[in-house]
Design an enzyme around this catalytic site. Structure first.
Site, short mmCIF file in Angstrom:
data_model
loop_
_atom_site.label_atom_id
_atom_site.label_comp_id
_atom_site.label_asym_id
_atom_site.label_seq_id
_atom_site.Cartn_x
_atom_site.Cartn_y
_atom_site.Cartn_z
N PHE A 180 138.48 33.17 -18.37
CA PHE A 180 138.53 32.17 -19.43
C PHE A 180 139.85 31.41 -19.41
CE2 PHE A 180 135.57 35.09 -22.02
CZ PHE A 180 134.44 34.41 -21.57
N LYS A 194 126.61 49.27 -19.58
CA LYS A 194 127.09 48.50 -20.73
C LYS A 194 126.81 47.00 -20.60
CE LYS A 194 131.12 49.64 -22.50
NZ LYS A 194 130.76 50.07 -23.86
N LYS A 218 134.38 49.89 -37.41
CA LYS A 218 135.42 50.86 -37.07
C LYS A 218 136.53 50.87 -38.13
CE LYS A 218 133.93 52.65 -33.22
NZ LYS A 218 133.66 54.10 -33.10
N TYR A 264 131.50 44.78 -35.05
CA TYR A 264 131.89 46.05 -34.44
C TYR A 264 133.26 46.50 -34.96
CZ TYR A 264 133.97 49.22 -31.05
OH TYR A 264 134.63 50.28 -30.47
N SER A 272 139.10 52.25 -32.70
CA SER A 272 139.17 51.15 -31.75
C SER A 272 140.36 50.25 -32.05
CB SER A 272 137.88 50.32 -31.82
OG SER A 272 138.02 49.12 -31.08
#
Length: 316
Positions: free
Chosen positions: A198, A175, A142, A138, A112
């Site tokens: 954002f 997801k 990875k 996460y 990732s």
């Protein structure tokens, strides 16, 4: 037989579709179906068999596996349970690696771009993995696997770790919050006629001008098939992005154009606690993949978004 972990997931199911289009159906899917609708991703795919992830290492002893494509993982970047994240993404991956090393099986797995952290060390595959700082559990899971692999002396005959950048496209509805901005923006337009982005908290980025390397999931599948078909290649980590950057404003404009509808955007405050986990810029250095012979063009953002919006509008 080809083993694809996470085969009912977003990227995994698109890989299966690409194999099916080439007439390849000897595919064993290992995954963990849940209460989401991701089962629909493989309902129309041609596979040899499906097994639950928890039974994988008992059952693969009975199969003649020639290639392992490891896409299965917990991909929730907001997950705070680091222990479970490491169990799913690190321990499981190590066991698959050891299996492929022992059986001499080609191993292709999903790394990732999140391992690059805030990008201060760049986005090339040869960065010092001990210097980068992941922004969430996460990313750490990875990164930890990539670090572990770098120390291994016993390896599969050929292996490739694919560092995916910002992927969008069909098959990601299950997801939820972790689906791409393209997915969420489409549904915001459908429900409210506008898209919320954002605000930027950095003076060198205007609102909506945060930049990402967006890559269409169909391009991901093509790259996986490239490694599958290639008889030999230098084993290692490979970036998998488009090699181009686009702002979120550009992404949303492409979605409005494909919808079509008048452009309406609203900039909202970033949720508390997200700022230190947020990447303002990503761009894959794609030279390494090109040097081993990958020459296929990547899907232009406007084209990919147009196809994706058409797909989303076809769903009922």
């Amino acid at each position: 037989m080809i083993l694809i972990t996470g085969g009912s997931g977003f990227i995994g199911s698109n890989i299966i579709e690409a194999f099916n289009k080439e007439g390849i159906c000897d595919i064993l899917v290992a995954d963990q179906l849940d209460s989401t609708n991701k089962w629909k991703n493989i309902a129309n795919k041609n596979i040899a068999d499906y097994i639950d992830k928890d039974s994988l290492f008992k059952k693969i002893k009975e199969e003649n596996i020639q290639v392992v494509i490891h896409m299965g993982a917990c991909t929730n970047t907001m997950e705070s349970d680091a222990k479970q994240m490491l169990k799913d993404n690190y321990d499981f991956s190590k066991n698959l690696w050891k299996y492929c090393a022992e059986k001499k099986i080609k191993f292709i797995y999903a790394s990732s771009a999140s391992i690059y952290g805030d990008g201060s060390f760049g986005f090339t595959e040869n960065i010092n993995l001990n210097k980068v700082t992941p922004l969430n559990p996460y990313a750490y899971s990875k990164l930890l696997f990539d670090r572990w692999i770098a120390k291994q002396k016993t390896t599969p005959p050929y292996w490739a770790g694919l560092r995916f950048f910002n992927v969008y496209g069909p098959g990601e509805s299950h997801k939820g919050p972790m689906a791409s901005m393209a997915f969420h923006a489409y549904h915001q337009i459908q429900q409210e006629g506008k898209v919320r982005l954002f605000k930027s908290n950095r003076i060198n980025y205007q609102h909506g001008e945060q930049q990402r390397d967006f890559i269409y999931v169909k391009d991901i599948a093509n790259i996986v098939l490239f490694f599958y078909h290639k008889a030999s290649f230098p084993s290692g980590i490979y970036n998998v992005g488009s090699g181009q950057t686009h702002t979120f404003n550009e992404l949303i404009q492409a979605i409005f154009s494909a919808y079509p509808a008048p452009i309406q955007m609203e900039y909202i405050d970033m949720p508390e606690g997200l700022e230190d986990k947020y990447q303002y810029y990503t761009k894959a250095d794609m030279n390494k993949l090109k040097t081993i012979g990958y020459s296929r063009k990547f899907t232009d953002l406007k084209q990919g978004i147009s196809e994706y919006v058409h797909y989303l509008r076809s769903l009922k």
